[in-house]
Design a protein around this motif. Structure first.
Motif, PDB file in Angstrom:
ATOM      1  N   UNK A 133      -1.348  24.464   5.975  1.00  0.00           N
ATOM      2  CA  UNK A 133      -1.909  23.370   6.786  1.00  0.00           C
ATOM      3  C   UNK A 133      -0.821  22.376   7.191  1.00  0.00           C
ATOM      4  N   UNK A 134       0.073  22.059   6.266  1.00  0.00           N
ATOM      5  CA  UNK A 134       1.160  21.129   6.572  1.00  0.00           C
ATOM      6  C   UNK A 134       2.039  21.666   7.703  1.00  0.00           C
ATOM      7  N   UNK A 135       2.254  22.982   7.750  1.00  0.00           N
ATOM      8  CA  UNK A 135       3.136  23.584   8.750  1.00  0.00           C
ATOM      9  C   UNK A 135       2.495  23.654  10.132  1.00  0.00           C
ATOM     10  N   UNK A 136       1.176  23.641  10.185  1.00  0.00           N
ATOM     11  CA  UNK A 136       0.483  23.759  11.463  1.00  0.00           C
ATOM     12  C   UNK A 136       0.491  22.447  12.227  1.00  0.00           C
ATOM     13  N   UNK A 137       0.501  22.564  13.549  1.00  0.00           N
ATOM     14  CA  UNK A 137       0.314  21.397  14.401  1.00  0.00           C
ATOM     15  C   UNK A 137      -1.156  20.976  14.348  1.00  0.00           C
ATOM     16  N   UNK A 138      -1.471  19.737  14.713  1.00  0.00           N
ATOM     17  CA  UNK A 138      -2.882  19.365  14.825  1.00  0.00           C
ATOM     18  C   UNK A 138      -3.619  20.314  15.764  1.00  0.00           C
ATOM     19  N   UNK A 139      -4.786  20.763  15.356  1.00  0.00           N
ATOM     20  CA  UNK A 139      -5.587  21.745  16.091  1.00  0.00           C
ATOM     21  C   UNK A 139      -4.968  23.143  16.032  1.00  0.00           C
ATOM     22  N   UNK A 140      -4.033  23.347  15.085  1.00  0.00           N
ATOM     23  CA  UNK A 140      -3.500  24.686  14.860  1.00  0.00           C
ATOM     24  C   UNK A 140      -4.471  25.509  14.037  1.00  0.00           C
ATOM     25  N   UNK A 141      -4.295  26.838  14.057  1.00  0.00           N
ATOM     26  CA  UNK A 141      -5.265  27.723  13.425  1.00  0.00           C
ATOM     27  C   UNK A 141      -4.582  28.659  12.430  1.00  0.00           C
ATOM     28  N   UNK A 142      -5.265  28.909  11.345  1.00  0.00           N
ATOM     29  CA  UNK A 142      -4.817  29.818  10.290  1.00  0.00           C
ATOM     30  C   UNK A 142      -5.795  30.983  10.224  1.00  0.00           C
ATOM     31  N   UNK A 143      -5.289  32.208  10.399  1.00  0.00           N
ATOM     32  CA  UNK A 143      -6.113  33.415  10.392  1.00  0.00           C
ATOM     33  C   UNK A 143      -5.509  34.395   9.394  1.00  0.00           C
ATOM     34  N   UNK A 183     -13.159  31.235  -1.490  1.00  0.00           N
ATOM     35  CA  UNK A 183     -12.259  31.037  -0.355  1.00  0.00           C
ATOM     36  C   UNK A 183     -12.628  29.782   0.437  1.00  0.00           C
ATOM     37  N   UNK A 184     -13.921  29.596   0.716  1.00  0.00           N
ATOM     38  CA  UNK A 184     -14.346  28.442   1.497  1.00  0.00           C
ATOM     39  C   UNK A 184     -14.003  27.125   0.820  1.00  0.00           C
ATOM     40  N   UNK A 185     -14.237  27.048  -0.489  1.00  0.00           N
ATOM     41  CA  UNK A 185     -13.938  25.808  -1.206  1.00  0.00           C
ATOM     42  C   UNK A 185     -12.439  25.541  -1.242  1.00  0.00           C
ATOM     43  N   UNK A 186     -11.623  26.597  -1.356  1.00  0.00           N
ATOM     44  CA  UNK A 186     -10.167  26.411  -1.361  1.00  0.00           C
ATOM     45  C   UNK A 186      -9.658  25.931  -0.004  1.00  0.00           C
ATOM     46  N   UNK A 187     -10.222  26.470   1.075  1.00  0.00           N
ATOM     47  CA  UNK A 187      -9.821  26.037   2.414  1.00  0.00           C
ATOM     48  C   UNK A 187     -10.253  24.595   2.668  1.00  0.00           C
ATOM     49  N   UNK A 188     -11.475  24.247   2.243  1.00  0.00           N
ATOM     50  CA  UNK A 188     -11.933  22.861   2.383  1.00  0.00           C
ATOM     51  C   UNK A 188     -11.056  21.913   1.583  1.00  0.00           C
ATOM     52  N   UNK A 194     -13.835  23.676  10.505  1.00  0.00           N
ATOM     53  CA  UNK A 194     -14.419  24.731  11.352  1.00  0.00           C
ATOM     54  C   UNK A 194     -14.122  26.123  10.782  1.00  0.00           C
ATOM     55  N   UNK A 195     -14.480  26.320   9.533  1.00  0.00           N
ATOM     56  CA  UNK A 195     -14.162  27.558   8.830  1.00  0.00           C
ATOM     57  C   UNK A 195     -15.060  28.705   9.280  1.00  0.00           C
ATOM     58  N   UNK A 196     -14.470  29.869   9.350  1.00  0.00           N
ATOM     59  CA  UNK A 196     -15.212  31.112   9.574  1.00  0.00           C
ATOM     60  C   UNK A 196     -14.729  32.121   8.535  1.00  0.00           C
ATOM     61  N   UNK A 197     -15.653  32.598   7.701  1.00  0.00           N
ATOM     62  CA  UNK A 197     -15.299  33.539   6.636  1.00  0.00           C
ATOM     63  C   UNK A 197     -16.294  34.690   6.658  1.00  0.00           C
ATOM     64  N   UNK A 198     -15.810  35.900   6.687  1.00  0.00           N
ATOM     65  CA  UNK A 198     -16.693  37.060   6.622  1.00  0.00           C
ATOM     66  C   UNK A 198     -15.985  38.189   5.885  1.00  0.00           C
ATOM     67  N   UNK A 264     -11.962  38.174   5.646  1.00  0.00           N
ATOM     68  CA  UNK A 264     -11.304  37.593   6.813  1.00  0.00           C
ATOM     69  C   UNK A 264     -11.632  36.104   6.851  1.00  0.00           C
ATOM     70  N   UNK A 265     -10.643  35.287   7.153  1.00  0.00           N
ATOM     71  CA  UNK A 265     -10.871  33.849   7.197  1.00  0.00           C
ATOM     72  C   UNK A 265     -10.154  33.225   8.394  1.00  0.00           C
ATOM     73  N   UNK A 266     -10.804  32.202   8.939  1.00  0.00           N
ATOM     74  CA  UNK A 266     -10.233  31.408  10.029  1.00  0.00           C
ATOM     75  C   UNK A 266     -10.447  29.946   9.677  1.00  0.00           C
ATOM     76  N   UNK A 267      -9.391  29.165   9.703  1.00  0.00           N
ATOM     77  CA  UNK A 267      -9.492  27.736   9.438  1.00  0.00           C
ATOM     78  C   UNK A 267      -8.619  26.954  10.397  1.00  0.00           C
ATOM     79  N   UNK A 268      -9.093  25.782  10.809  1.00  0.00           N
ATOM     80  CA  UNK A 268      -8.380  24.961  11.790  1.00  0.00           C
ATOM     81  C   UNK A 268      -7.878  23.684  11.133  1.00  0.00           C
ATOM     82  N   UNK A 269      -6.674  23.292  11.494  1.00  0.00           N
ATOM     83  CA  UNK A 269      -6.181  21.983  11.076  1.00  0.00           C
ATOM     84  C   UNK A 269      -6.842  20.927  11.952  1.00  0.00           C
ATOM     85  N   UNK A 270      -7.327  19.843  11.371  1.00  0.00           N
ATOM     86  CA  UNK A 270      -8.001  18.814  12.186  1.00  0.00           C
ATOM     87  C   UNK A 270      -7.116  18.308  13.314  1.00  0.00           C
ATOM     88  N   UNK A 271      -7.738  18.088  14.464  1.00  0.00           N
ATOM     89  CA  UNK A 271      -7.021  17.587  15.636  1.00  0.00           C
ATOM     90  C   UNK A 271      -7.932  16.730  16.491  1.00  0.00           C
TER      91      UNK A 271
END
Length: 306
Positions: A133-143, A183-188, A194-198, A264-271
């Motif tokens: 998260x620190x490495x991502x720009x605001x509104x960056x995405x981690x997949x 996974x969801x709690x760790x990402x939060x 805006x997490x997506x986990x499946x 599979x997980x998708x998480x966004x850095x707040x922006x």
């Protein structure tokens, strides 16, 4: 507390990459890498800077198009695997040796971070997510994708039953995996929104348990836990193979199945440009009135408190 021996995992990956038939064992990681790359394409955005952490032999980069990602940095602990990773035509790539547990990207420097079947070997997963998260720009995405807790449950239970019968106790022959509920709690906790986990399950057939274990070694997915036993007796192996066939093999069919659960997980850095929920108490109707509203074809704004 560290569970996995990161140096042992690096050596396992080096040995697998140096094997003359390393390509024979790419089938699982190749399929998951393709599916993960497809999720990147689903995001209608051109990413200027991206990183693939724990890239292995480039199972994502060989599917990422230059029209989607302009510059991709590949990282891995294995120099040989990193050297073998290739990209698509026109994709700008940079390779660097780097441990997923010690990511060293500049703060707010990346638009996208991806990782395929690598993070399940990380000891400090919350810390890893925080550094991502620190490495991502605001509104960056981690997949990312990683093996889930139901992976290889057939092999795990067969080995445990065989050891209980032969030795009177059990040892951890299959490494532990992360449960999807965590996974969801760790990402939060790391601050993603805006997490997506499946999950997905890939069931692959093998002639016997021995071919499965041989392929796991060829994938560099053999056990790397610190408390792994140094030896597994021939007697226990034969018993486990018979138990595996009896419990999980299909009647009148050769071979045995092996389950791989993929998270599979998708998480966004707040922006500032991300969608935001309406303030509480601004709704116009209650949820109990939905049926009436829909019958009239009206448009509504719901109260989050209901």
């Amino acid at each position: 507390m560290n569970i996995f021996d990161r140096n042992a995992k690096r050596l396992q990956k080096e040995r697998a990459a140096l094997s003359a038939d390393v390509g024979l064992y790419d089938y699982l990681k190749e399929e998951v890498g393709f599916r993960l790359a497809d999720r990147v394409f689903d995001i209608k955005r051109e990413f200027k800077t991206a990183a693939d952490i724990g890239c292995n032999r480039g199972f994502i980069s060989r599917h990422i198009l230059a029209e989607c990602v302009e510059h991709l940095t590949l990282t891995d602990t294995s120099a040989t695997m990193l050297e073998q990773a290739q990209g698509t035509p026109g994709l700008q790539m940079h390779k660097q040796l780097q441990d997923e547990e010690q990511l060293d990207f500049e703060e707010n420097s990346l638009d996208l971070i991806i990782s395929s079947l690598s993070l399940h070997w990380v000891n400090d997963l919350p810390g890893c997510f925080a550094r991502i998260k620190r490495s991502l720009k605001p509104d960056g995405v981690f997949i990312a994708s990683l093996f889930g807790g139901d992976t290889l449950y057939e092999l795990r239970s067969s080995l445990q039953l065989a050891e209980l019968e032969r030795k009177g106790g059990i040892a951890p022959h299959v490494s532990p995996f992360t449960q999807i509920r965590d996974i969801g709690s760790l990402l939060n906790r790391a601050g993603f929104t805006m997490l997506t986990i499946d999950t997905d399950e890939l069931i692959i057939g093998y002639p016997s348990m021995f071919e499965l274990m041989w392929d796991l070694k060829g994938m560099a997915e053999n056990n790397a836990a610190f408390n792994r036993p140094a030896h597994l007796s021939r007697e226990t192996m034969l018993a486990a193979s018979a138990i595996y066939k009896e419990l999980y093999g299909k009647p009148n069919e050769e071979g045995i199945p092996a389950t791989f659960q993929i998270i599979y997980l998708v998480g966004w850095k707040p922006g500032p440009n991300q969608p935001q929920p309406l303030p509480r108490g601004t709704a116009e109707v209650s949820l109990k009135d939905l049926g009436t509203i829909f019958e009239k074809g009206g448009k509504i704004k719901l109260d989050q408190d209901t």
